[in-house]
Motif scaffolding. Structure first.
Motif, short mmCIF file in Angstrom:
data_model
loop_
_atom_site.label_atom_id
_atom_site.label_comp_id
_atom_site.label_asym_id
_atom_site.label_seq_id
_atom_site.Cartn_x
_atom_site.Cartn_y
_atom_site.Cartn_z
N ASN A 304 0.84 -1.20 0.00
CA ASN A 304 0.00 0.00 0.00
C ASN A 304 0.88 1.26 0.00
N GLN A 305 2.04 1.12 -0.62
CA GLN A 305 3.01 2.22 -0.80
C GLN A 305 3.61 2.74 0.49
N HIS A 306 3.71 1.88 1.48
CA HIS A 306 4.31 2.31 2.75
C HIS A 306 5.72 1.78 2.95
N PHE A 307 6.14 0.77 2.14
CA PHE A 307 7.48 0.21 2.35
C PHE A 307 7.96 -0.49 1.09
N GLN A 308 9.28 -0.76 1.07
CA GLN A 308 9.86 -1.64 0.05
C GLN A 308 10.49 -2.81 0.76
N PHE A 309 10.67 -3.90 0.02
CA PHE A 309 11.20 -5.11 0.65
C PHE A 309 12.24 -5.75 -0.25
N THR A 310 13.37 -6.14 0.35
CA THR A 310 14.40 -6.88 -0.38
C THR A 310 14.58 -8.24 0.26
N LEU A 311 14.43 -9.29 -0.54
CA LEU A 311 14.56 -10.66 -0.03
C LEU A 311 16.03 -11.01 0.19
N LEU A 312 16.33 -11.62 1.33
CA LEU A 312 17.70 -12.07 1.57
C LEU A 312 17.80 -13.59 1.60
N ASP A 313 16.67 -14.27 1.87
CA ASP A 313 16.71 -15.72 2.06
C ASP A 313 15.99 -16.41 0.90
N ASN A 314 16.76 -17.08 0.06
CA ASN A 314 16.17 -17.64 -1.15
C ASN A 314 15.37 -18.92 -0.94
N SER A 315 15.29 -19.39 0.31
CA SER A 315 14.42 -20.54 0.53
C SER A 315 12.95 -20.07 0.64
N TYR A 316 12.75 -18.75 0.64
CA TYR A 316 11.40 -18.18 0.64
C TYR A 316 11.11 -17.55 -0.73
N GLN A 317 9.82 -17.51 -1.06
CA GLN A 317 9.40 -16.90 -2.31
C GLN A 317 8.56 -15.66 -2.04
N VAL A 318 8.83 -14.60 -2.78
CA VAL A 318 8.09 -13.36 -2.54
C VAL A 318 6.96 -13.21 -3.54
N CYS A 319 5.83 -12.77 -3.05
CA CYS A 319 4.68 -12.51 -3.91
C CYS A 319 4.14 -11.14 -3.53
N SER A 320 4.07 -10.26 -4.52
CA SER A 320 3.65 -8.88 -4.23
C SER A 320 2.22 -8.66 -4.68
N LYS A 321 1.40 -8.10 -3.82
CA LYS A 321 -0.05 -7.99 -4.11
C LYS A 321 -0.48 -6.57 -4.46
N ASN A 322 0.46 -5.71 -4.86
CA ASN A 322 -0.02 -4.36 -5.18
C ASN A 322 -0.23 -4.17 -6.67
#
Ligand code: ADP
Ligand code: MG
Length: 322
Positions: A304-322
């Motif tokens: 909701n435009q309040h933050f940015q995120f950088t993944l450090l752990d590749n055993s997790y997967q990022v999914c962005s809902k904006n």
């Protein structure tokens, strides 16, 4: 850009509280920690005496007049508890005390004990009288518990204390509740970098970095205070509908908001909703953003435009809902 900072830590509110300043200011540091101690003394339910405990001790007997500050927080706690589908419940005290999760003597209670305490955990029964600032718990055994929001409320007050010392850039970290004040002098884009902890790993293992400016970052997780019994994990956020720990697909939820009290309230509410319903709620509540971390290693971002995120752990997967 500067790279100097001064960090001060104390054990308070059952956690390590740390304050990061850009210049040394021991008067401000003393004011901050003294304020936290004074507020903890009024709000805690982990000691026999506090303002909140005086209300609890009078349950079923008589209303108790409290200070403006405690009345204000209790009023906000009741409002949050009565929101539709709210999993936040400030009357949850009898169940928290029964489970003792995070304290010695924790155990899975008998089902009839849970049912009895559930009947004492109805937030709509708690009577607030705004004329004399009194609070009344109408049944003996009822107990207010502000454990989910006291740290957020206190962090917001600390921001005001720092402003009195003309400090407008700082971080106050109350273990799980991080309030960033102003912009960061450490990064080119002036965002503060806040680590997102990896659930069930050692404290220094991070899933990623949350980048924010002048925002609160509050995380509630099932990995901070919990116990195992018969291969089942019991954590410290109780489902007010069942009396058992909330059970869903989440390992943690992080809420990014302007103030920390809001973050604290919504971390409990969104934790209870789970990611799917939580995302629907966040479509309606654009003033907050959130990060859901699931047991099957997905990180769902709703910024909701309040933050940015950088993944450090590749055993997790990022999914962005904006
Ligand atoms: P922390 O940041 O201290 O780990 P949280 O902010 O996640 O804690 O809140 C958990 C605490 O809130 C519990 O220890 C208990 O005191 C209280 N609590 C537990 N369940 C609820 C609930 N459904 N609503 C409000 N408060 C709760
Ligand atoms: Mg909280």
């Amino acid at each position: 850009m500067t790279d100097t900072s001064f960090t001060y830590s104390q054990q308070l509110m059952g956690t390590t509280v740390s304050l990061q300043l850009l210049t040394e200011n021991l008067q401000a540091v003393a004011a901050v920690f003294n304020t936290i101690k004074a507020l903890e003394t009024r709000l805690t339910v982990n000691r026999d005496h506090s303002e909140v405990m005086s209300v609890n001790h009078a349950a079923g007997k008589h209303p108790v007049i409290v200070s403006d500050l405690v009345f204000d927080l209790i009023t906000q706690a009741k409002q949050a508890s009565l929101l539709p589908n709210s999993n936040f419940n400030f009357a949850i005290g009898p169940l928290v005390k029964l489970w003792k999760i995070g304290f010695s003597g924790h155990t899975v209670p008998a089902a009839d004990a849970i049912a009895e305490k559930l009947s004492l955990s109805n937030p709509s029964l708690i009577e607030l009288n705004k004329h004399d600032k009194s609070v009344y718990l109408p049944k003996a055994g009822m107990e207010i518990d502000l454990g989910a929001i006291a740290k957020g409320y206190i962090a917001d007050i600390i921001k005001l204390v720092l402003a009195q010392y003309d400090i407008h850039q700082a971080i106050i970290n109350c273990g799980g509740n991080v309030l960033t004040i102003g912009c960061s002098p450490f990064t080119i884009d002036k965002h503060w970098h806040i680590g997102l902890k990896k659930p069930f790993a050692d404290a220094s293992s991070l899933l990623g970095i949350i980048e924010v400016q002048d925002k609160s970052v509050v995380t509630s997780g099932i990995y901070e205070r919990y116990f195992m019994q018969n291969n089942q994990l019991y954590h410290h956020i109780i489902n007010p509908a069942t009396g058992y720990p909330l059970d869903n697909e989440l390992e943690s939820i992080t809420v990014i908001s302007d103030n920390s009290l809001t973050g604290d309230i919504y971390s409990t509410i969104l934790y209870g909703l789970g990611s799917q319903k939580g995302l629907e709620e966040l479509n309606r509540r654009r003033h907050i953003g959130a990060i859901f971390v699931t047991k099957d290693k997905n990180i769902i971002l709703k910024s909701n435009q309040h933050f940015q995120f950088t993944l450090l752990d590749n055993s997790y997967q990022v999914c962005s809902k904006n």
